[in-house]
Design an enzyme around this catalytic site. Structure first.
Site, PDB file in Angstrom:
ATOM      1  N   LEU A  96     -54.036   2.700 -36.495  1.00 43.29           N
ATOM      2  CA  LEU A  96     -55.488   2.714 -36.711  1.00 43.29           C
ATOM      3  C   LEU A  96     -56.209   2.305 -35.445  1.00 43.29           C
ATOM      4  CD1 LEU A  96     -58.106   2.697 -38.445  1.00 43.29           C
ATOM      5  CD2 LEU A  96     -57.509   0.348 -39.110  1.00 43.29           C
ATOM      6  N   ASP A  97     -55.956   1.094 -35.006  1.00 42.97           N
ATOM      7  CA  ASP A  97     -56.548   0.525 -33.797  1.00 42.97           C
ATOM      8  C   ASP A  97     -55.488  -0.371 -33.156  1.00 42.97           C
ATOM      9  OD1 ASP A  97     -57.990  -0.776 -31.838  1.00 42.97           O
ATOM     10  OD2 ASP A  97     -59.205  -1.951 -33.219  1.00 42.97           O
TER      11      ASP A  97
END
Length: 385
Positions: free
Chosen positions: A131-132
Protein backbone atom coordinates in the site's frame (compact mmCIF):
# COMPACT_ATOMS: atom_id res chain seq x y z
CA UNK A 1 24.44 -7.39 -20.66
CA UNK A 2 21.08 -8.15 -19.06
CA UNK A 3 20.77 -11.59 -17.50
CA UNK A 4 17.71 -13.62 -18.38
CA UNK A 5 15.55 -14.33 -15.33
CA UNK A 6 15.41 -17.80 -13.88
CA UNK A 7 12.15 -19.23 -15.29
CA UNK A 8 9.42 -19.20 -12.64
CA UNK A 9 8.60 -22.68 -11.37
CA UNK A 10 5.00 -21.84 -10.49
CA UNK A 11 5.54 -22.44 -6.76
CA UNK A 12 5.02 -19.62 -4.26
CA UNK A 13 6.21 -19.66 -0.63
CA UNK A 14 4.27 -17.05 1.40
CA UNK A 15 6.02 -16.45 4.70
CA UNK A 16 4.03 -14.99 7.59
CA UNK A 17 0.30 -14.70 8.20
CA UNK A 18 0.03 -11.50 10.21
CA UNK A 19 -2.27 -8.50 9.95
CA UNK A 20 -1.39 -7.69 6.32
CA UNK A 21 -1.99 -11.17 4.90
CA UNK A 22 -5.38 -11.23 3.19
CA UNK A 23 -7.11 -12.02 -0.08
CA UNK A 24 -3.90 -11.53 -2.06
CA UNK A 25 -2.90 -14.98 -0.85
CA UNK A 26 -6.17 -16.35 -2.24
CA UNK A 27 -5.42 -14.68 -5.58
CA UNK A 28 -2.10 -16.49 -5.73
CA UNK A 29 -3.81 -19.78 -4.96
CA UNK A 30 -5.76 -19.12 -8.17
CA UNK A 31 -2.76 -18.20 -10.32
CA UNK A 32 0.19 -20.22 -8.96
CA UNK A 33 0.57 -23.94 -9.46
CA UNK A 34 1.46 -24.55 -5.83
CA UNK A 35 1.35 -22.34 -2.71
CA UNK A 36 2.90 -22.98 0.68
CA UNK A 37 2.07 -20.84 3.72
CA UNK A 38 4.91 -20.71 6.24
CA UNK A 39 4.15 -19.48 9.76
CA UNK A 40 5.57 -19.86 13.27
CA UNK A 41 4.12 -23.34 13.61
CA UNK A 42 2.35 -25.62 11.18
CA UNK A 43 -0.81 -25.48 13.26
CA UNK A 44 -0.82 -21.66 13.15
CA UNK A 45 -0.32 -21.76 9.41
CA UNK A 46 -3.24 -24.19 9.10
CA UNK A 47 -5.40 -21.96 11.31
CA UNK A 48 -4.58 -18.95 9.14
CA UNK A 49 -5.52 -20.86 5.99
CA UNK A 50 -8.81 -21.81 7.61
CA UNK A 51 -9.49 -18.20 8.60
CA UNK A 52 -8.82 -17.09 5.02
CA UNK A 53 -10.97 -19.84 3.55
CA UNK A 54 -7.94 -21.46 1.92
CA UNK A 55 -7.79 -24.81 3.70
CA UNK A 56 -6.73 -27.42 1.15
CA UNK A 57 -5.62 -24.77 -1.37
CA UNK A 58 -2.22 -24.08 0.19
CA UNK A 59 0.06 -26.24 2.29
CA UNK A 60 0.85 -25.13 5.88
CA UNK A 61 4.45 -25.30 7.06
CA UNK A 62 6.42 -24.32 10.19
CA UNK A 63 8.88 -21.59 9.23
CA UNK A 64 12.57 -21.51 9.90
CA UNK A 65 15.06 -20.22 7.37
CA UNK A 66 16.75 -23.60 7.15
CA UNK A 67 13.43 -25.43 6.71
CA UNK A 68 12.47 -23.09 3.88
CA UNK A 69 15.88 -23.39 2.22
CA UNK A 70 15.56 -27.17 2.22
CA UNK A 71 12.39 -26.88 0.14
CA UNK A 72 13.35 -24.05 -2.25
CA UNK A 73 13.85 -24.87 -5.91
CA UNK A 74 15.13 -22.63 -8.72
CA UNK A 75 12.36 -20.38 -9.98
CA UNK A 76 10.24 -20.58 -6.82
CA UNK A 77 8.94 -17.24 -5.55
CA UNK A 78 9.42 -16.33 -1.87
CA UNK A 79 6.99 -13.73 -0.52
CA UNK A 80 8.17 -12.24 2.76
CA UNK A 81 5.63 -10.80 5.17
CA UNK A 82 8.28 -10.90 7.90
CA UNK A 83 9.68 -7.80 9.65
CA UNK A 84 12.04 -5.84 7.39
CA UNK A 85 15.28 -6.84 9.22
CA UNK A 86 14.60 -10.46 8.25
CA UNK A 87 14.45 -9.77 4.52
CA UNK A 88 18.20 -9.70 3.87
CA UNK A 89 19.07 -13.21 5.13
CA UNK A 90 16.01 -14.55 3.35
CA UNK A 91 17.07 -12.86 0.11
CA UNK A 92 20.57 -14.32 0.49
CA UNK A 93 19.09 -17.81 0.48
CA UNK A 94 16.98 -16.96 -2.55
CA UNK A 95 20.03 -15.76 -4.47
CA UNK A 96 22.00 -18.85 -3.48
CA UNK A 97 19.23 -21.19 -4.60
CA UNK A 98 17.97 -19.25 -7.64
CA UNK A 99 14.57 -18.34 -6.16
CA UNK A 100 12.81 -15.01 -6.71
CA UNK A 101 12.00 -12.68 -3.79
CA UNK A 102 9.08 -10.31 -3.13
CA UNK A 103 8.04 -8.08 -0.22
CA UNK A 104 6.02 -4.94 0.43
CA UNK A 105 8.74 -3.16 2.45
CA UNK A 106 11.06 -0.30 1.58
CA UNK A 107 14.43 -1.28 0.14
CA UNK A 108 16.94 -1.52 2.99
CA UNK A 109 20.69 -1.10 2.58
CA UNK A 110 21.13 -4.78 3.49
CA UNK A 111 18.79 -5.79 0.65
CA UNK A 112 20.31 -3.30 -1.77
CA UNK A 113 23.77 -4.77 -1.21
CA UNK A 114 22.55 -8.10 -2.56
CA UNK A 115 20.89 -6.77 -5.69
CA UNK A 116 23.96 -7.11 -7.97
CA UNK A 117 24.35 -10.78 -7.02
CA UNK A 118 20.62 -11.33 -7.52
CA UNK A 119 20.71 -9.73 -10.96
CA UNK A 120 23.72 -11.82 -11.98
CA UNK A 121 21.90 -14.95 -10.79
CA UNK A 122 18.74 -14.08 -12.78
CA UNK A 123 16.73 -13.53 -9.61
CA UNK A 124 13.92 -10.96 -9.43
CA UNK A 125 13.85 -8.80 -6.28
CA UNK A 126 10.44 -7.14 -5.98
CA UNK A 127 10.08 -4.54 -3.22
CA UNK A 128 7.82 -1.63 -2.21
CA UNK A 129 4.82 -3.50 -3.61
CA UNK A 130 2.14 -2.97 -0.97
CA UNK A 131 0.00 0.00 0.00
CA UNK A 132 2.57 2.52 1.21
CA UNK A 133 5.04 1.91 -0.27
CA UNK A 134 3.35 0.50 -3.32
CA UNK A 135 0.04 1.96 -4.48
CA UNK A 136 1.31 5.43 -3.55
CA UNK A 137 4.14 4.96 -6.08
CA UNK A 138 1.64 3.99 -8.78
CA UNK A 139 -0.47 7.09 -8.12
CA UNK A 140 2.55 9.40 -8.11
CA UNK A 141 4.05 8.03 -11.34
CA UNK A 142 0.76 8.46 -13.16
CA UNK A 143 0.17 11.99 -11.88
CA UNK A 144 3.69 13.08 -12.82
CA UNK A 145 3.27 11.66 -16.33
CA UNK A 146 -0.04 13.48 -16.79
CA UNK A 147 1.49 16.76 -15.61
CA UNK A 148 4.51 16.34 -17.88
CA UNK A 149 2.20 15.82 -20.85
CA UNK A 150 0.28 18.99 -19.95
CA UNK A 151 3.15 21.31 -18.97
CA UNK A 152 6.18 19.91 -20.81
CA UNK A 153 9.47 18.55 -19.52
CA UNK A 154 11.53 21.56 -20.52
CA UNK A 155 9.16 24.25 -19.29
CA UNK A 156 10.33 25.89 -16.04
CA UNK A 157 7.73 25.27 -13.37
CA UNK A 158 7.22 24.81 -9.66
CA UNK A 159 5.26 21.99 -8.10
CA UNK A 160 3.78 20.65 -4.90
CA UNK A 161 3.49 16.89 -4.44
CA UNK A 162 2.00 15.43 -1.27
CA UNK A 163 1.43 11.75 -0.58
CA UNK A 164 -0.27 10.85 2.69
CA UNK A 165 -1.42 7.41 3.78
CA UNK A 166 -2.89 6.04 6.98
CA UNK A 167 -4.72 3.11 8.49
CA UNK A 168 -7.33 4.46 10.94
CA UNK A 169 -10.43 3.12 12.70
CA UNK A 170 -13.58 3.20 10.58
CA UNK A 171 -15.45 4.27 13.73
CA UNK A 172 -13.36 6.90 15.55
CA UNK A 173 -12.34 6.00 19.10
CA UNK A 174 -10.75 7.95 21.96
CA UNK A 175 -7.28 6.80 20.89
CA UNK A 176 -8.07 7.89 17.28
CA UNK A 177 -6.22 4.81 16.05
CA UNK A 178 -6.52 1.11 15.30
CA UNK A 179 -3.35 -0.98 15.10
CA UNK A 180 -3.25 -2.45 11.60
CA UNK A 181 0.40 -3.47 11.91
CA UNK A 182 2.76 -4.25 14.78
CA UNK A 183 2.59 -1.56 17.53
CA UNK A 184 6.37 -1.66 17.89
CA UNK A 185 6.71 -0.75 14.22
CA UNK A 186 4.29 2.15 14.60
CA UNK A 187 6.23 3.59 17.54
CA UNK A 188 9.68 3.11 16.03
CA UNK A 189 8.59 4.82 12.82
CA UNK A 190 7.73 7.88 14.93
CA UNK A 191 11.24 7.81 16.44
CA UNK A 192 12.90 8.17 13.03
CA UNK A 193 13.63 11.69 11.72
CA UNK A 194 11.80 12.77 8.56
CA UNK A 195 13.33 14.73 5.65
CA UNK A 196 11.13 16.52 3.13
CA UNK A 197 10.84 19.73 1.08
CA UNK A 198 8.78 22.56 2.50
CA UNK A 199 8.52 26.07 1.06
CA UNK A 200 11.26 25.19 -1.43
CA UNK A 201 13.83 24.05 1.13
CA UNK A 202 14.89 20.69 2.50
CA UNK A 203 13.62 20.32 6.04
CA UNK A 204 14.27 17.73 8.74
CA UNK A 205 11.83 16.93 11.54
CA UNK A 206 13.71 15.08 14.28
CA UNK A 207 10.38 14.25 15.89
CA UNK A 208 7.95 13.82 12.97
CA UNK A 209 4.82 14.32 15.06
CA UNK A 210 6.00 17.86 15.87
CA UNK A 211 5.54 18.69 12.16
CA UNK A 212 1.88 17.60 12.18
CA UNK A 213 -0.49 19.73 10.09
CA UNK A 214 -4.19 19.79 9.25
CA UNK A 215 -4.93 18.32 5.82
CA UNK A 216 -8.32 18.29 4.09
CA UNK A 217 -9.14 15.30 1.89
CA UNK A 218 -12.45 15.28 0.02
CA UNK A 219 -13.92 17.71 2.55
CA UNK A 220 -12.74 15.78 5.63
CA UNK A 221 -10.05 17.13 7.95
CA UNK A 222 -7.18 14.86 8.95
CA UNK A 223 -3.82 15.36 10.64
CA UNK A 224 -0.68 14.52 8.67
CA UNK A 225 3.05 14.40 9.36
CA UNK A 226 6.16 13.62 7.26
CA UNK A 227 7.59 10.12 7.34
CA UNK A 228 11.09 8.80 6.58
CA UNK A 229 13.12 10.48 3.80
CA UNK A 230 10.94 11.93 1.05
CA UNK A 231 13.72 13.58 -0.97
CA UNK A 232 15.03 10.54 -2.94
CA UNK A 233 11.55 10.02 -4.36
CA UNK A 234 11.84 13.22 -6.41
CA UNK A 235 14.17 11.27 -8.71
CA UNK A 236 12.28 7.99 -8.35
CA UNK A 237 9.05 9.63 -9.53
CA UNK A 238 10.77 11.17 -12.56
CA UNK A 239 10.02 14.82 -11.90
CA UNK A 240 11.65 16.98 -14.63
CA UNK A 241 14.85 18.81 -13.77
CA UNK A 242 13.31 22.02 -15.13
CA UNK A 243 10.74 21.91 -12.33
CA UNK A 244 11.48 23.04 -8.78
CA UNK A 245 9.72 21.75 -5.69
CA UNK A 246 7.67 24.08 -3.55
CA UNK A 247 6.57 21.10 -1.45
CA UNK A 248 7.47 17.43 -1.68
CA UNK A 249 6.43 15.24 1.20
CA UNK A 250 5.48 11.62 1.71
CA UNK A 251 3.85 11.13 5.07
CA UNK A 252 1.36 9.55 7.39
CA UNK A 253 -2.32 10.42 7.79
CA UNK A 254 -4.25 10.25 11.06
CA UNK A 255 -7.73 11.20 12.23
CA UNK A 256 -8.34 14.72 13.48
CA UNK A 257 -7.50 14.84 17.19
CA UNK A 258 -4.68 12.29 16.95
CA UNK A 259 -1.98 14.69 18.10
CA UNK A 260 -3.88 15.46 21.28
CA UNK A 261 -4.94 11.85 21.93
CA UNK A 262 -1.36 10.57 21.65
CA UNK A 263 0.25 13.21 23.84
CA UNK A 264 1.26 10.75 26.57
CA UNK A 265 2.72 8.40 23.93
CA UNK A 266 4.89 11.21 22.57
CA UNK A 267 6.23 11.95 26.04
CA UNK A 268 7.27 8.31 26.32
CA UNK A 269 8.92 8.45 22.90
CA UNK A 270 10.97 11.47 23.96
CA UNK A 271 12.28 9.76 27.11
CA UNK A 272 12.20 6.05 26.40
CA UNK A 273 15.00 3.73 25.33
CA UNK A 274 14.53 0.66 23.14
CA UNK A 275 13.51 -1.50 26.08
CA UNK A 276 10.88 0.94 27.31
CA UNK A 277 9.47 1.49 23.81
CA UNK A 278 9.12 -2.25 23.29
CA UNK A 279 7.30 -2.44 26.63
CA UNK A 280 5.07 0.49 25.65
CA UNK A 281 4.17 -1.27 22.40
CA UNK A 282 2.95 -4.28 24.38
CA UNK A 283 0.99 -2.06 26.75
CA UNK A 284 -0.75 -0.24 23.90
CA UNK A 285 -1.58 -3.50 22.13
CA UNK A 286 -3.21 -4.76 25.34
CA UNK A 287 -4.99 -1.48 26.06
CA UNK A 288 -6.34 -1.02 22.54
CA UNK A 289 -6.94 -4.53 21.20
CA UNK A 290 -8.41 -5.11 17.77
CA UNK A 291 -11.56 -7.24 18.00
CA UNK A 292 -13.45 -9.15 15.33
CA UNK A 293 -16.10 -6.42 15.38
CA UNK A 294 -13.67 -3.60 14.63
CA UNK A 295 -13.37 -2.27 11.09
CA UNK A 296 -10.37 -0.40 9.79
CA UNK A 297 -10.23 2.29 7.17
CA UNK A 298 -7.38 3.02 4.78
CA UNK A 299 -6.99 6.50 3.29
CA UNK A 300 -4.30 7.22 0.68
CA UNK A 301 -4.32 10.68 -0.91
CA UNK A 302 -1.69 11.69 -3.48
CA UNK A 303 -1.88 15.16 -5.06
CA UNK A 304 0.26 17.07 -7.54
CA UNK A 305 -0.03 20.75 -8.44
CA UNK A 306 2.24 22.27 -11.13
CA UNK A 307 2.51 25.94 -12.13
CA UNK A 308 4.69 26.96 -15.06
CA UNK A 309 6.67 30.17 -15.32
CA UNK A 310 4.43 31.18 -18.24
CA UNK A 311 1.22 30.88 -16.25
CA UNK A 312 0.08 27.40 -17.23
CA UNK A 313 -1.09 25.14 -14.45
CA UNK A 314 -2.10 21.51 -13.93
CA UNK A 315 -3.32 19.74 -10.83
CA UNK A 316 -4.68 16.31 -10.06
CA UNK A 317 -4.92 13.70 -7.38
CA UNK A 318 -5.74 10.13 -6.51
CA UNK A 319 -7.82 9.11 -3.52
CA UNK A 320 -8.17 5.59 -2.12
CA UNK A 321 -10.60 5.38 0.80
CA UNK A 322 -11.57 1.83 1.78
CA UNK A 323 -13.19 0.24 4.84
CA UNK A 324 -12.54 -3.33 5.91
CA UNK A 325 -15.25 -5.93 6.23
CA UNK A 326 -15.84 -9.17 8.11
CA UNK A 327 -13.67 -11.10 5.68
CA UNK A 328 -10.54 -8.96 5.86
CA UNK A 329 -9.23 -5.57 6.88
CA UNK A 330 -8.81 -2.79 4.35
CA UNK A 331 -5.09 -2.80 5.13
CA UNK A 332 -4.75 -6.52 4.37
CA UNK A 333 -6.73 -6.10 1.16
CA UNK A 334 -4.55 -3.26 -0.13
CA UNK A 335 -1.19 -4.72 0.89
CA UNK A 336 -1.77 -8.35 -0.02
CA UNK A 337 -3.56 -7.78 -3.33
CA UNK A 338 -0.89 -5.36 -4.54
CA UNK A 339 1.87 -7.75 -3.54
CA UNK A 340 0.05 -10.67 -5.17
CA UNK A 341 -0.27 -8.64 -8.37
CA UNK A 342 3.50 -8.14 -8.37
CA UNK A 343 4.12 -11.83 -7.72
CA UNK A 344 1.91 -12.70 -10.69
CA UNK A 345 4.25 -10.60 -12.82
CA UNK A 346 7.20 -12.56 -11.44
CA UNK A 347 5.38 -15.77 -12.33
CA UNK A 348 4.65 -14.62 -15.89
CA UNK A 349 8.27 -13.55 -16.43
CA UNK A 350 7.52 -9.89 -17.15
CA UNK A 351 9.80 -8.48 -14.43
CA UNK A 352 13.56 -8.35 -15.13
CA UNK A 353 16.22 -9.75 -12.78
CA UNK A 354 17.47 -7.40 -10.09
CA UNK A 355 15.65 -4.68 -8.19
CA UNK A 356 12.03 -3.87 -9.05
CA UNK A 357 9.66 -1.62 -7.15
CA UNK A 358 5.87 -1.69 -7.50
CA UNK A 359 6.23 0.06 -10.84
CA UNK A 360 8.80 2.55 -12.03
CA UNK A 361 7.31 3.91 -15.24
CA UNK A 362 4.02 5.62 -16.00
CA UNK A 363 2.99 2.90 -18.46
CA UNK A 364 3.62 0.12 -15.98
CA UNK A 365 1.91 2.07 -13.20
CA UNK A 366 -1.21 2.45 -15.32
CA UNK A 367 -1.16 -1.26 -16.08
CA UNK A 368 -0.93 -2.10 -12.36
CA UNK A 369 -3.70 0.39 -11.53
CA UNK A 370 -5.99 -1.22 -14.08
CA UNK A 371 -5.23 -4.64 -12.62
CA UNK A 372 -5.77 -3.44 -9.03
CA UNK A 373 -9.14 -1.95 -9.97
CA UNK A 374 -10.07 -5.26 -11.57
CA UNK A 375 -8.97 -7.04 -8.38
CA UNK A 376 -11.30 -4.95 -6.22
CA UNK A 377 -9.00 -2.20 -4.90
CA UNK A 378 -11.07 0.91 -5.58
CA UNK A 379 -9.76 4.46 -6.01
CA UNK A 380 -10.65 7.69 -7.78
CA UNK A 381 -8.70 10.07 -10.02
CA UNK A 382 -9.32 13.82 -10.05
CA UNK A 383 -7.79 16.08 -12.71
CA UNK A 384 -8.15 19.88 -12.74
CA UNK A 385 -6.80 21.91 -15.65
Amino acid sequence: MTTDPVPASGTVHWIGAGLSTGSGLAALCDSAEHVWLWHRTESRAADALGRLGLAGRAEPRAYTLSALAAELAPGDVVVSMLPAPEHAPLLAECVRLGAHFACSSYVSEAVLEQVPAAEKAGVVVLTEAGLDPGIDHLFAHDLVARARDAIGDETPASYSLTSYCGGVPAEPNDFTYRFSWAPAGVLNALRSPARYIDDGAETVAERPWEATRRHVVDGETFEVYPNRDSVPFVAQYGLPEAWSARTFVRGTLRLEGWLRAWDTVFEELKRGDDTRIAELARELAARYPTTDDDRDRVVLAVSLDVRSATGESWSGGYLLDLVGDARESAMARCVSRTLALGVRHVLDGSLPPGLNRAAETAARSRQWLRELARDGVEFALRVDR
